[in-house]
Design an enzyme around this catalytic site. Structure first.
Site, short mmCIF file in Angstrom:
data_model
loop_
_atom_site.label_atom_id
_atom_site.label_comp_id
_atom_site.label_asym_id
_atom_site.label_seq_id
_atom_site.Cartn_x
_atom_site.Cartn_y
_atom_site.Cartn_z
N LYS A 61 -11.91 -16.56 76.44
CA LYS A 61 -11.85 -17.99 75.78
C LYS A 61 -12.42 -18.93 76.55
O LYS A 61 -12.05 -19.30 77.62
CB LYS A 61 -10.89 -18.37 75.00
CG LYS A 61 -11.10 -19.38 73.78
CD LYS A 61 -9.77 -19.69 72.99
CE LYS A 61 -10.02 -20.62 71.84
NZ LYS A 61 -8.73 -21.00 71.18
N SER A 136 -9.43 -20.76 66.46
CA SER A 136 -10.44 -21.19 66.93
C SER A 136 -10.97 -20.14 68.15
O SER A 136 -12.11 -20.20 68.92
CB SER A 136 -10.18 -22.45 67.98
OG SER A 136 -9.11 -21.89 68.89
N SER A 160 -4.66 -20.17 66.30
CA SER A 160 -6.02 -19.78 66.71
C SER A 160 -6.06 -18.20 67.19
O SER A 160 -7.36 -18.03 67.26
CB SER A 160 -6.39 -20.84 67.91
OG SER A 160 -6.52 -22.11 67.11
#
Length: 569
Positions: A61, A136, A160
């Site tokens: 990420k 996210s 997330s």
């Protein structure tokens, strides 16, 4: 844990998984990836073939540093911020032989559960592009769900990692806060951020987690793993709670949840219902209270000046944090402490809590029409986990009737990660072998004051006792409050006419010498005998002489000694 032969190969081979993943990532639609290492660079890497994760390709990420790649947190103005060193979690995976191939897309500054808040493009659910991917950690989920990589690092502050796992049919492991270092992470909420994994199996996620766990002396939020499970955490999870009463779910999710609950009842020994009101109240504090100030402190300086590089919803939400005063923050911490105390009782008689991950699965259009409201609802069952210092793992359940992936999550106290992952593996049909009783140890069933958190439990923990599992007796037993001096104690008696669901007990593992020492502390009319459990197992346990019941109070109807004590207050 070393992965099975054939699953991983050294990166330098032209047919290695890392090289294949790099090629696939370069060919994949860009919304899942923000930056990628050149394939020839991946192929040139040297990997020890005997390393635990030798050659395993993974995505990262883009709020975690990877040496040689920029860390943007989905802000294009940070595209020149090339990291000199890798984040601690990334470095430890690489030391275990895994190969980072690139950085994945995300909701900007890890603020969102939808996967659409990125100037690099919105990610969609792999099953239907009309529906959001969840965020996210959207790009990480899509990269794994499309088969480009078997592992991607995510972060999970409010859900997330778990939300995109549920929306894409993946396993999302959110460990106890601090077990994995957040060094090298561009923070969202520094005190709550967790580095997490997205995988297609529990086994791969667990292997990655094992490599990343580390007490980082340079990370002030890092915590060492406890040498044994905390008091009250069973090494084998057999009793799982679900919410009592109706919960907020749209009709397709409600139907899928009912199927998941039925599956759980077939899988574990006992399913009980608990009140989750305090958990849900804690969840609202994250975005509807002054904890937004921590997001402002973490990355607010990147939100000025405004421009096309910033997601307008993220900016609108986080700018509110700059106006929050210190008194409000302390008031919220006090409120959270009260809610934490209110939830603690849940863990005295259950091992884990199964919840939906989200109440619904919105479309891209629904998010565009109400970006804040839709996102807020998605966090209903995820936002509280880090606030209350819990660990969690999202796992795929049977799909919804409309064909969309559906996921549930198992939640447990801090440092219950290992038994929680065993439960998740069992749910997923993977191996989760029950650890054998070590040589020189014995099992002991307790039904009263020796149970977790009660007055005499230190007699077990002081000699190295560990809670193995929670259970109930066979129907033949009754529980009596004995008329004895000192600590209130019950007597478990085999009367032959007990309730069909038995009486709650805990099974503890003790060193043989510890059990011997305990014998000298047992007063009449109590003693040790053979207790039959609800699965037919016979085990050594506390029993009372039947004569002691003549002047005792029958408390069997409460179901457990703990409940009897509560009722007597």
């Amino acid at each position: 844990m070393k992965l099975a032969a054939g699953e991983v190969l050294e990166a330098s081979r032209p047919d290695s998984p890392a090289v294949a993943a790099s090629r696939a990532a370069h060919a994949a639609p860009r919304p899942a990836w923000i930056s990628l290492r050149p394939t020839d660079e991946v192929a040139a890497g040297a990997v020890d073939p005997d390393a635990p994760l030798a050659g395993l390709p993974f995505g990262v990420k883009d709020n975690l540093d990877v040496a040689g790649l920029p860390t943007t947190s989905a802000n294009p103005l940070l595209a020149d911020a090339v990291a000199a060193t890798s984040a601690g979690a990334v470095a430890r995976l690489e030391a275990a032989g895994a190969v980072a191939i690139g950085k994945t897309n995300m909701d900007q500054f890890a603020t969102g559960l939808v996967g659409t808040r990125s100037p690099y493009g919105a990610c969609a659910c792999v099953a239907d592009p009309a529906y959001v991917s969840g965020g996210s950690s959207s790009g990480s989920a899509v990269a794994v769900a499309t088969g480009v990589v078997p592992l991607a690092l995510a972060t999970d502050t409010a859900g997330s990692g778990r939300v995109p796992a549920a929306f894409n049919g993946l396993v999302g492991i959110k460990p106890t806060r601090g077990l994995v270092s957040t060094g090298g992470l561009l923070p969202a909420c520094r005190s709550l951020d967790c580095v997490t994994t997205l995988t297609r199996t529990v086994a791969v996620g667990r292997a990655a987690l094992a490599a990343m766990i580390w007490a980082d002396p340079d990370d002030p939020w890092s915590r060492p793993r406890t040498p044994r499970p905390p008091a009250g955490v069973a090494t084998t999870m057999r009793v799982v709670a679900i919410p009592a009463g109706p919960i907020d779910l749209d009709p397709p999710s409600a139907a899928a949840w009912a199927v998941a609950v039925a599956r759980l009842r077939r899988l574990v020994a006992h399913v009980v219902e608990v009140d989750i009101t305090a958990f849900l109240a804690a969840a609202k504090l994250l975005y509807e209270g002054p904890f937004l100030a921590e997001r402002w402190a973490g990355f607010g300086h990147h939100l000025e000046p405004d421009g096309p590089h910033l997601d307008p919803t993220v900016r609108q939400i986080v700018l509110r944090g700059q106006a929050i005063d210190g008194a409000s923050v302390f008031a919220a911490q006090d409120r959270l402490a009260g809610l934490r105390r209110a939830t603690e009782g849940t863990w005295t008689e259950v091992d884990a809590l199964m919840l939906p991950v989200t109440p619904n699965h919105p479309t891209v259009a629904e998010v565009a029409a109400d970006p804040i409201g839709v996102n807020r609802r998605l966090g209903t069952y995820t936002n509280f986990v880090n606030l209350l210092d819990l660990c969690a793992v999202a796992v795929p359940a049977d799909p919804r009737a409309d064909g969309l992936p559906y996921g549930v999550q198992f939640v447990a106290p801090a440092f219950a990660d290992d038994p929680l992952l065993d439960l998740a593996a069992t749910w997923c049909g993977e191996d989760a072998a029950t650890p054998a009783v070590p040589a020189g140890s014995a099992l002991l069933a307790v039904a009263g004051a020796h149970m977790s958190g009660l007055a005499l439990n230190p007699q077990l923990t002081s000699v190295g006792g560990v809670l193995r599992y929670r259970a109930r007796t066979a129907p033949a037993y009754r529980l009596f409050r004995l008329n004895v001096p000192g600590v209130a104690r019950p007597g478990l008696v085999r009367t032959g006419d007990g309730p069909a669901d038995g009486v709650a007990v805990e099974v503890w593992q003790l060193p043989q010498q510890g059990l011997g020492a305990l014998l000298g502390l047992i007063p009449a009319p109590l003693g040790l005998g053979r207790v039959e459990l609800d699965d037919g197992t016979l085990i050594t346990g506390f029993l009372a002489e039947e004569y002691a019941t003549r002047d005792a109070t029958d408390v069997t109807h409460h179901g457990s000694w703990r409940a009897a004590l509560t009722a007597a207050r």
